[in-house]
Design an enzyme around this catalytic site. Structure first.
Site, PDB file in Angstrom:
ATOM      1  N   ARG A  62       0.816  -1.220   0.000  1.00 56.79           N
ATOM      2  CA  ARG A  62       0.000   0.000   0.000  1.00 56.79           C
ATOM      3  C   ARG A  62       0.847   1.266   0.000  1.00 56.79           C
ATOM      4  O   ARG A  62       0.409   2.334  -0.412  1.00 56.79           O
ATOM      5  CB  ARG A  62      -0.928  -0.046   1.233  1.00 56.79           C
ATOM      6  CG  ARG A  62      -1.712   1.185   1.454  1.00 56.79           C
ATOM      7  CD  ARG A  62      -2.940   1.041   2.335  1.00 56.79           C
ATOM      8  NE  ARG A  62      -2.946   0.135   3.451  1.00 56.79           N
ATOM      9  CZ  ARG A  62      -2.359   0.352   4.627  1.00 56.79           C
ATOM     10  NH1 ARG A  62      -1.646   1.427   4.852  1.00 56.79           N
ATOM     11  NH2 ARG A  62      -2.478  -0.541   5.598  1.00 56.79           N
ATOM     12  N   TYR A 117     -16.751  20.278 -11.388  1.00 56.35           N
ATOM     13  CA  TYR A 117     -17.314  18.952 -11.686  1.00 56.35           C
ATOM     14  C   TYR A 117     -18.323  18.612 -10.575  1.00 56.35           C
ATOM     15  O   TYR A 117     -17.994  18.737  -9.385  1.00 56.35           O
ATOM     16  CB  TYR A 117     -16.127  17.986 -11.722  1.00 56.35           C
ATOM     17  CG  TYR A 117     -16.396  16.531 -11.808  1.00 56.35           C
ATOM     18  CD1 TYR A 117     -17.087  15.982 -12.882  1.00 56.35           C
ATOM     19  CD2 TYR A 117     -15.903  15.673 -10.823  1.00 56.35           C
ATOM     20  CE1 TYR A 117     -17.297  14.613 -12.958  1.00 56.35           C
ATOM     21  CE2 TYR A 117     -16.096  14.305 -10.898  1.00 56.35           C
ATOM     22  CZ  TYR A 117     -16.797  13.782 -11.969  1.00 56.35           C
ATOM     23  OH  TYR A 117     -16.996  12.431 -12.048  1.00 56.35           O
ATOM     24  N   ASP A 189      -8.385  21.428 -10.154  1.00 52.91           N
ATOM     25  CA  ASP A 189      -8.601  20.228 -10.963  1.00 52.91           C
ATOM     26  C   ASP A 189      -8.074  20.569 -12.351  1.00 52.91           C
ATOM     27  O   ASP A 189      -8.678  21.356 -13.081  1.00 52.91           O
ATOM     28  CB  ASP A 189     -10.100  19.887 -10.988  1.00 52.91           C
ATOM     29  CG  ASP A 189     -10.400  18.607 -11.747  1.00 52.91           C
ATOM     30  OD1 ASP A 189      -9.615  18.250 -12.647  1.00 52.91           O
ATOM     31  OD2 ASP A 189     -11.435  17.976 -11.453  1.00 52.91           O
ATOM     32  N   LYS A 214      -8.668  10.058 -17.449  1.00 48.86           N
ATOM     33  CA  LYS A 214      -8.941  10.707 -18.742  1.00 48.86           C
ATOM     34  C   LYS A 214      -7.697  10.633 -19.639  1.00 48.86           C
ATOM     35  O   LYS A 214      -7.415   9.589 -20.180  1.00 48.86           O
ATOM     36  CB  LYS A 214      -9.381  12.168 -18.537  1.00 48.86           C
ATOM     37  CG  LYS A 214     -10.293  12.397 -17.343  1.00 48.86           C
ATOM     38  CD  LYS A 214     -11.637  11.732 -17.464  1.00 48.86           C
ATOM     39  CE  LYS A 214     -12.496  12.057 -16.259  1.00 48.86           C
ATOM     40  NZ  LYS A 214     -13.480  11.054 -15.932  1.00 48.86           N
TER      41      LYS A 214
HETATM   42  C1  PLP Z   1     -13.032  17.425 -14.445  1.00 50.12           C
HETATM   43  C2  PLP Z   1     -13.133  16.090 -13.807  1.00 50.12           C
HETATM   44  N1  PLP Z   1     -12.507  15.880 -12.650  1.00 50.12           N
HETATM   45  C3  PLP Z   1     -12.577  14.705 -12.022  1.00 50.12           C
HETATM   46  C4  PLP Z   1     -13.289  13.668 -12.541  1.00 50.12           C
HETATM   47  C5  PLP Z   1     -13.388  12.389 -11.771  1.00 50.12           C
HETATM   48  O1  PLP Z   1     -12.553  11.409 -12.299  1.00 50.12           O
HETATM   49  P1  PLP Z   1     -12.866   9.863 -12.046  1.00 50.12           P
HETATM   50  O2  PLP Z   1     -13.971   9.511 -12.974  1.00 50.12           O
HETATM   51  O3  PLP Z   1     -11.567   9.208 -12.350  1.00 50.12           O
HETATM   52  O4  PLP Z   1     -13.255   9.716 -10.609  1.00 50.12           O
HETATM   53  C6  PLP Z   1     -13.955  13.816 -13.746  1.00 50.12           C
HETATM   54  C7  PLP Z   1     -14.714  12.695 -14.333  1.00 50.12           C
HETATM   55  O5  PLP Z   1     -15.454  12.826 -15.268  1.00 50.12           O
HETATM   56  C8  PLP Z   1     -13.881  15.069 -14.398  1.00 50.12           C
HETATM   57  O6  PLP Z   1     -14.537  15.296 -15.552  1.00 50.12           O
END
Ligand code: PLP
Length: 399
Positions: A62, A117, A189, A214
């Site tokens: 871990r 988000y 983010d 992504k």
């Molecule tokens: C801008 C953004 N941040 C974070 C996330 C979250 O990522 P995850 O799907 O890997 O939890 C997403 C998912 O669509 C996103 O569009």
């Protein structure tokens, strides 16, 4: 990468080179280019003394393996010299929640962009509130006027620039300056740009988050979150993630590392094709506006041009008012654009969306139905032909 310690130091490298070279350990793994995938929990110590002192490069699965270290150190280099450490967690959302937890305690107040988000909002509203952390949402276009939103207990400001549905650009430098003057941490983010197109830590950000799911992964086949921190915040981040028991599975770490190696060429194509499609859409009579930071008519374009070196393949359009059945006819006709959550893979996507219920500081009024596109790696002419068919179906359904 080769051992050239007797030669003069190399000049600083471009991000495109770093994604290829970073995190590779010369001479390790018997000369193989990539690290093995360590499926690991127990690490054995040779003696009782070593065990008692936890002496050894690795202690427990871990807590890190050569596979996780390779991806962490590659990302650390890519984030630039301000980056003091990176953690890997099982999803982008886990990266957001871990980063927020690492900078807050009971009684604190957070400022979060209204364009975040939606699950970021839900985490603040449904989870952090239970621990006595309150959140105020702010207009993403606020810039230095964010100073007025601070309370004595404001401990962090969260940004997402551009917003991943509506694409408002934020003045990161101006917001970070105010936040630091008030003693608050700055989180972003940065999934849309990745550190290849925007390096947040060079703009005053303390903790930079990516949903590695992504573009880092790039193939829609893994879940991964990363948080990169500067020296002031790395210890609290690592402690929070470590004590929460969060770690990323070895296969997804490996896929993330593998994806990273081609990030520059993929992003270049997403950027180029995305702009072609965005400009084409702008000329369509059915389209009211294209929400793409690299398109000059977009309100946030100036900030994008000043701060970013590229754009990814994710953007939106607002249609002139048409019935919902016409929007659905458009989407249902498309063959090359899939409909589904996430983005950043090799394939194109198109989804309808509506931000109305996820806004409290701003009013969502795009002027017509909205669709978000992810422009994948297909030939752009094929994508345009597909969209053309979609618009014909939309016209037929409008009647
Ligand atoms: C801008 C953004 N941040 C974070 C996330 C979250 O990522 P995850 O799907 O890997 O939890 C997403 C998912 O669509 C996103 O569009």
């Amino acid at each position: 990468m080769n051992d050239k310690s007797n030669k003069s130091p190399s000049p600083p490298r471009h991000g495109d080179t770093q994604v290829v070279t970073a995190g590779r350990e010369h001479g390790a793994y018997y000369g193989f280019v990539n690290p093995p995938v360590y499926h690991a929990s127990t690490v054995l110590y040779p003696t009782a003394e070593d065990f008692a002192a936890r002496r050894g490069r690795y202690q427990y699965g871990r807590r890190g393996t050569p596979t996780t270290e390779a991806l962490e150190s590659a990302l650390r280099e890519l984030e630039g010299p301000q980056c003091a450490g990176v953690v890997l967690v099982p999803s982008g959302l886990a990266a957001i929640s871990s980063a927020l937890l690492s900078v807050t305690k009971a009684g604190d107040h957070l400022l979060v962009t209204d364009s975040a988000y939606e699950p970021t909002r839900k985490y603040c509203d449904n989870v952090l509130t239970r621990f006595g952390v309150t959140t105020t949402y702010y207009d993403p276009s606020i810039s230095a006027a964010i100073a007025e939103q601070f309370r004595p207990n404001t401990k962090a400001v969260f940004l997402e620039s551009p917003g991943s549905l509506s694409f408002e650009m934020q003045d990161v430098d101006a917001i970070a300056k105010v936040a630091h003057a008030k003693g608050a941490a700055v989180l972003i983010d940065n999934t849309w740009a990745s550190p290849l197109y925007f390096r947040p830590l060079e703009h005053g950000v303390d903790l930079s988050i990516q949903a590695g799911t992504k573009y880092i992964g790039g193939h829609s086949d893994l879940m991964l979150g990363t948080v990169s921190a500067n020296a002031a915040h790395v210890a609290a981040l690592k402690e929070t993630v470590g004590l929460s028991g969060l770690c990323e599975g070895p296969d997804d770490v490996y896929l993330g590392l593998r994806g990273l190696r081609t990030l520059a060429v993929r992003l270049e194509r997403h950027f180029k094709s995305g702009l072609v499609v965005a400009h084409w859409l702008e000329q369509r009579p059915e389209v009211l506006r294209v929400l793409h930071p690299a398109v000059p008519s977009f309100p946030g374009h100036g900030i994008w041009k000043r701060d970013f070196t590229g754009a990814s393949g994710l953007f939106s359009m607002a249609l002139k008012p048409v019935p919902q059945k016409a929007v659905y006819a458009f989407l249902n006709t498309l063959e090359l654009f899939g409909m589904g959550a996430s983005w950043g893979g090799f394939e194109s996507l198109a989804i309808p969306f509506d931000c109305t219920h996820a806004r409290t500081a701003t009013h969502w009024a795009p002027g017509g139905p909205t669709i978000r596109f992810h422009i994948g790696l297909e030939a752009v002419d094929d994508l345009l032909a597909d969209l053309e068919r979609g618009f014909a179906a939309m016209a037929a359904a409008t009647g």
